[in-house]
Design a protein around this motif. Structure first.
Motif, mmCIF file in Angstrom:
data_model
loop_
_atom_site.group_PDB
_atom_site.id
_atom_site.type_symbol
_atom_site.label_atom_id
_atom_site.label_comp_id
_atom_site.label_asym_id
_atom_site.label_seq_id
_atom_site.Cartn_x
_atom_site.Cartn_y
_atom_site.Cartn_z
ATOM 1 N N GLY A 85 38.976 5.002 21.488
ATOM 2 C CA GLY A 85 38.909 6.382 21.082
ATOM 3 C C GLY A 85 39.362 7.267 22.190
ATOM 4 N N TYR A 86 39.691 6.693 23.608
ATOM 5 C CA TYR A 86 40.192 7.738 24.293
ATOM 6 C C TYR A 86 41.900 7.921 24.202
ATOM 7 C CZ TYR A 86 41.947 8.478 29.177
ATOM 8 O OH TYR A 86 42.525 9.101 30.411
ATOM 9 N N LEU A 87 42.334 6.392 23.945
ATOM 10 C CA LEU A 87 43.677 6.629 23.906
ATOM 11 C C LEU A 87 44.378 7.289 22.782
ATOM 12 C CD1 LEU A 87 44.891 2.872 25.116
ATOM 13 C CD2 LEU A 87 45.119 5.254 26.310
ATOM 14 N N GLY A 88 43.226 7.135 21.690
ATOM 15 C CA GLY A 88 43.137 8.095 20.236
ATOM 16 C C GLY A 88 43.316 9.415 20.406
ATOM 17 N N ALA A 89 42.822 9.736 21.465
ATOM 18 C CA ALA A 89 42.539 11.338 21.452
ATOM 19 C C ALA A 89 44.115 11.963 22.119
ATOM 20 C CB ALA A 89 41.825 11.770 22.720
ATOM 21 N N TYR A 90 45.009 11.242 22.433
ATOM 22 C CA TYR A 90 46.311 11.611 22.690
ATOM 23 C C TYR A 90 47.259 11.632 21.568
ATOM 24 C CZ TYR A 90 44.533 11.443 27.714
ATOM 25 O OH TYR A 90 43.913 11.558 28.779
#
Length: 350
Positions: free
Chosen positions: A261-266
């Motif tokens: 979820g964190y990396l997918g926000a970029y």
């Protein structure tokens, strides 16, 4: 609220103490007391107090940082280098210890080491203006050394080299005594940001169609566009809410160590800080995030501006991980792709 300390040579500026302190509420009085002693020039007393507090809280990064400043002010530069070096090893996400380490190295004329430390500070936080300026000063000093060497090797270079040396000397001899104007200049930036709730503004618009019923059915086609007036505001409000939700989801994923979820926000177009490639940046972020036993990221005072498929979110971020607590201003630039708002750029400060 940056208070720049000038206890070291004016070539480089020691960072603001409050930039690192963040939200350490439990020991806020200790931090304030030690800081006041340092401001008053009582470095020995500040160091004694820092050591006393560290006896009870040996891993507190804020106390250790203040101890390093007190060691520097007391002339114990070797001890200060050890203190700041350990902070960079245990808290590599903090740029300030790297910056102070560079100051100490520069004080010893170890300019290559100073440059390396500043490059690490900038890699950690590309928007850290103090480190950027200090790196410029280091490059100027390195240039001065190279020009002097050129003169020693060939005196025939004097006509071209001496004017350059004179410019560098003038640069430092005429250096302004204060840089406090820079943070003040950045302050008006949030004024251009649109607040999150423009919804009340369109309320008067529906009143426009009220006179239209007089011409009976004939004006019906003309009347239909009138209710459309609030649509842009409604769309803007919906976009603002969507951006806010995307930023909050990013913070939640970070707090829960949800790397997908964190990396997918970029966004795919996100440019990692420094000269890292995307794969190397993602690997480094995962190591830092998953390696923490507990992370908490809270956002407040958020303002969002939206222009078409681009948006900017500014907010205060309170970050805590294990024994570290840091509070700072943050800015995220986002784009709207495939129905989602994703991050293309992030910066700290301002």
């Amino acid at each position: 609220m940056k208070q720049v300390r000038r206890t070291l040579p004016r070539l480089l500026r020691l960072l603001a103490l409050t930039a690192l302190m963040g939200t350490g509420v439990a020991h806020a009085d200790d931090y304030a007391d030690i800081t006041q002693l340092l401001k008053a020039g009582k470095a020995a007393e500040a160091l004694t107090k820092a050591d006393q507090r560290l006896a009870a809280n040996p891993r507190d990064p804020q106390l250790r940082f203040l101890r390093g400043v007190a060691q520097t002010d007391s002339g114990k530069q070797a001890d200060a280098i050890v203190t700041f070096t350990k902070l960079t090893e245990e808290y590599p996400e903090l740029p300030e210890p790297y910056n102070n380490l560079a100051v100490l190295y520069a004080n010893q004329n170890q300019l290559d080491k100073a440059r390396t430390a500043l490059e690490m500070a900038i890699r950690t936080n590309p928007s850290y203006a103090t480190a950027q300026e200090n790196l410029g000063d280091i490059y100027a000093k390195l240039a001065s050394q190279a020009y002097n060497k050129a003169l020693q090797l060939d005196a025939n270079n004097a006509n071209s080299v001496k004017p350059k040396l004179a410019l560098i000397r003038e640069l430092f001899s005429n250096e302004p005594g204060s840089k406090t104007g820079r943070p003040a200049a950045a302050a008006p930036a949030p004024a251009v940001v649109v607040t999150q709730r423009p919804a009340p503004a369109p309320a008067p618009a529906p009143a426009a169609p009220a006179p239209a019923p007089a011409p009976a059915a004939a004006p019906a086609p003309a009347a239909s566009p009138a209710p459309a007036a609030p649509a842009p505001a409604a769309t803007s409000d919906a976009s603002t809410q969507a951006v806010t939700a995307a930023v909050q989801a990013w913070a939640t994923a970070w707090s829960s160590k949800d790397m997908k979820g964190y990396l997918g926000a970029y966004d795919k177009s996100f440019d990692p800080p420094g000269r890292q490639g995307r794969a190397a940046w993602e690997k480094e972020r995962e190591a830092r995030i998953v390696g923490k036993s507990k992370i908490n990221v809270k956002l407040s005072d958020m303002t969002v501006s939206v222009q078409g498929d681009k948006a900017t979110a500014r907010f205060r971020q309170a970050y805590s991980a294990d024994s570290l607590n840091v509070s700072s201003r943050k800015t995220l630039d986002l784009v709207h792709n495939n129905g989602r708002w994703t991050i293309v750029r992030e910066s700290t400060g301002g």
